[in-house]
Write a protein that holds these residues in place. Structure first.
Motif, PDB file in Angstrom:
ATOM      1  N   ILE A   7       6.672   2.860  -8.399  1.00 13.78           N
ATOM      2  CA  ILE A   7       7.141   3.032  -7.107  1.00 13.78           C
ATOM      3  C   ILE A   7       6.064   2.271  -6.275  1.00 13.78           C
ATOM      4  O   ILE A   7       4.830   2.241  -6.605  1.00 13.78           O
ATOM      5  N   THR A   8       6.583   1.844  -5.161  1.00 14.50           N
ATOM      6  CA  THR A   8       5.588   1.281  -4.087  1.00 14.50           C
ATOM      7  C   THR A   8       5.832   1.819  -2.780  1.00 14.50           C
ATOM      8  O   THR A   8       7.055   2.351  -2.501  1.00 14.50           O
ATOM      9  N   LEU A   9       4.930   1.811  -1.928  1.00  9.14           N
ATOM     10  CA  LEU A   9       5.205   2.563  -0.482  1.00  9.14           C
ATOM     11  C   LEU A   9       5.319   1.309   0.445  1.00  9.14           C
ATOM     12  O   LEU A   9       5.072   0.045   0.352  1.00  9.14           O
ATOM     13  N   ASP A  10       6.713   1.744   1.347  1.00  4.53           N
ATOM     14  CA  ASP A  10       7.070   0.739   2.369  1.00  4.53           C
ATOM     15  C   ASP A  10       5.908  -0.065   3.256  1.00  4.53           C
ATOM     16  O   ASP A  10       4.953   0.882   3.649  1.00  4.53           O
ATOM     17  N   SER A  11       6.060  -1.020   3.600  1.00  2.56           N
ATOM     18  CA  SER A  11       5.024  -1.712   4.475  1.00  2.56           C
ATOM     19  C   SER A  11       4.795  -1.046   5.856  1.00  2.56           C
ATOM     20  O   SER A  11       3.868  -1.338   6.505  1.00  2.56           O
ATOM     21  N   ASN A  12       5.957  -0.382   6.365  1.00  2.00           N
ATOM     22  CA  ASN A  12       5.816   0.177   7.723  1.00  2.00           C
ATOM     23  C   ASN A  12       4.450   1.256   7.627  1.00  2.00           C
ATOM     24  O   ASN A  12       4.138   1.572   8.820  1.00  2.00           O
TER      25      ASN A  12
END
Length: 457
Positions: free
Chosen positions: A52-57
């Motif tokens: 999984i990856t974290l949203d850029s915001n």
């Protein structure tokens, strides 16, 4: 889904995000497996390694030449961000310390999202993550003719919080190469949804800095001139009190950068390109008040399995069905107990009945209903797993009486047992910092392949 325009976000030297790639923090995606299934009854499933990856915001960003912030608290650095294109070129987005800074942990087939995480230099509120196919591409799903199944534990989610698992029509590469976007899906870029959110800091490789207004009640957020619209299929929005699943069709394809009228801003809610209300199935709202909740038929003190079936083929969709599994028992979705609305699944006919009886504006029908939703799903959607509080209307649309100026006994107004005074972010963040949601055991395949429907009660 009435998503807040001010998503709770990281306060690490100011909450920031950007488009170039920084080198201050290595980006290592937490591993999380899921399964593809064939055959019948969930007996033939193959494990797929993923992450999984974290949203850029939520990410920290800074000038490419050093550590100077491009965005601090809820304001842009006007020197480096004189306009959107220059800002995206000057600013680098960095990797994430998933557990230490964001309270995100993954292992085997489970993902845990914690609500408030206090680090050495920051306090993080909530998160939004995406399932990855590779290190640089989101996993894409076409749900038509398939069923999507997962386990969820909402026992530690009180009123005012939303553990949301849903699909949106994002680009597989996160918009890599658009404008000055050099970060792409690896760093969680390219988000959009049917609320056409204006708090997205980067859209199509440019900063959303033009017309940026800091939030009056969220020190980390604000809103820019542009919104980021796209079709959205809410598989699951829920806490320990209420849950709903909701299709949100739009008239555009993929991410559409909107402005003003097209966004459905302000009093023009139903004039934009997306159906912001959607057609929701919330058992409590449908008059069944003992089906979902602590100690009820579906006991939210315990983990449960959620099954969603997308009945159709090609780019056609006729029905979205729901089942649950808990304690070794399979439960059909509750039947509507509201006079004039019959059934326990979402179809165009059911939605028309609901909108008519509740007196709601049928933006859903105007935006194409299941036909438009099917066309979007056929193009491919990204899986989003998140946890958030609501700075706009305190999540009352999910778990309380909404609108608050109407009697809860009016059909469609009562959505859960939470008080209308509940859900204020300052209260939830102070009183429930240890809240969390756990998503696990994701399975995907043809209808009937991920669980035993024949055992349904």
């Amino acid at each position: 889904m009435y998503k807040s325009l001010a998503l709770a976000s990281l306060s690490l030297f100011g909450a920031v995000s950007a488009q170039q790639v920084g080198t201050q923090q290595t980006e290592t995606h937490p591993k999380m497996s899921w399964k593809t299934c064939t055959g019948k009854g969930g007996t033939s499933c193959t494990t797929k390694s993923a992450s999984i990856t974290l949203d850029s915001n939520w990410r920290w960003a800074h000038l490419t030449s050093g550590y100077t912030n491009c965005y601090t608290d809820n304001a842009w650095n006007t020197t480096s961000c004189k306009d959107g294109a220059a800002c995206a070129k000057n600013c680098a987005i960095d990797g994430a310390d998933y557990s230490g800074t964001y309270g995100i942990t993954a292992g085997s087939d489970a993902l845990t999202l914690k609500f408030v995480t206090k680090g050495s230099y920051s306090t993080n509120i909530g998160s939004r993550t995406y399932l990855m196919e590779s290190d640089s591409k989101y996993q894409m799903f076409n749900l038509i003719g398939k069923e999507f199944t997962f386990d969820v534990d909402v026992s530690k989610l009180p009123c005012g919080l939303n553990g949301a698992l849903y699909f949106v029509e994002m680009a597989a590469d996160g918009g890599m190469g658009k404008g000055n976007n050099k970060a792409g899906a690896k760093y969680g870029t390219g988000y959009c949804d049917a609320q056409c959110p204006h708090d997205i800091k980067w859209i199509n490789g440019e900063a959303n800095s033009a017309g940026w207004v800091p939030s009056s009640n969220d020190k980390n957020a604000g809103s820019g001139t542009w919104g980021a619209c796209c079709p959205e299929m809410d598989i699951w929005e829920g806490n320990s009190i209420s849950t709903a699943y909701t299709p949100h069709p739009c008239s555009g394809n993929g991410l559409v950068r909107c402005e003003g009228t097209d966004c459905g801003d302000g009093d023009n809610r139903y004039g934009g390109i997306c159906d912001k209300d959607g057609c929701d199935f919330n058992s409590y709202r449908m008059g069944v008040k003992d089906f979902y909740g602590p100690g009820m038929t579906l006991d939210t003190n315990k983990k449960m399995t959620v099954v969603t079936q997308f009945v159709g083929s090609g780019s056609s969709l006729s029905e979205i069905k729901r089942f649950y599994v808990q304690g070794g028992k399979v439960f059909k979705n509750s039947e509507s107990a509201i006079s004039g609305i019959t059934g326990n699944s979402i179809s165009d006919a059911w939605c028309e009945q609901q909108k008519t009886v509740f007196g709601d504006t049928s933006s859903y029908k105007a935006k194409g209903g299941l036909n438009a939703m099917a066309a979007s799903l056929a193009r491919g959607h990204v899986l989003v797993m998140s946890l958030w509080d609501d700075h706009a209307v305190n999540m009352l649309w999910l778990d309380s009486t909404y609108p608050t100026d109407k009697d809860a006994s009016t059909p469609g107004v009562g959505r859960g047992t939470c008080a209308t005074s509940s859900g204020k972010p300052e209260d939830v963040e102070a009183n429930s910092p240890n809240a969390q949601v756990i998503y696990s055991n994701i399975r995907f395949g043809p209808i009937g392949s991920t669980f035993d429907e024949a055992a349904a009660k």
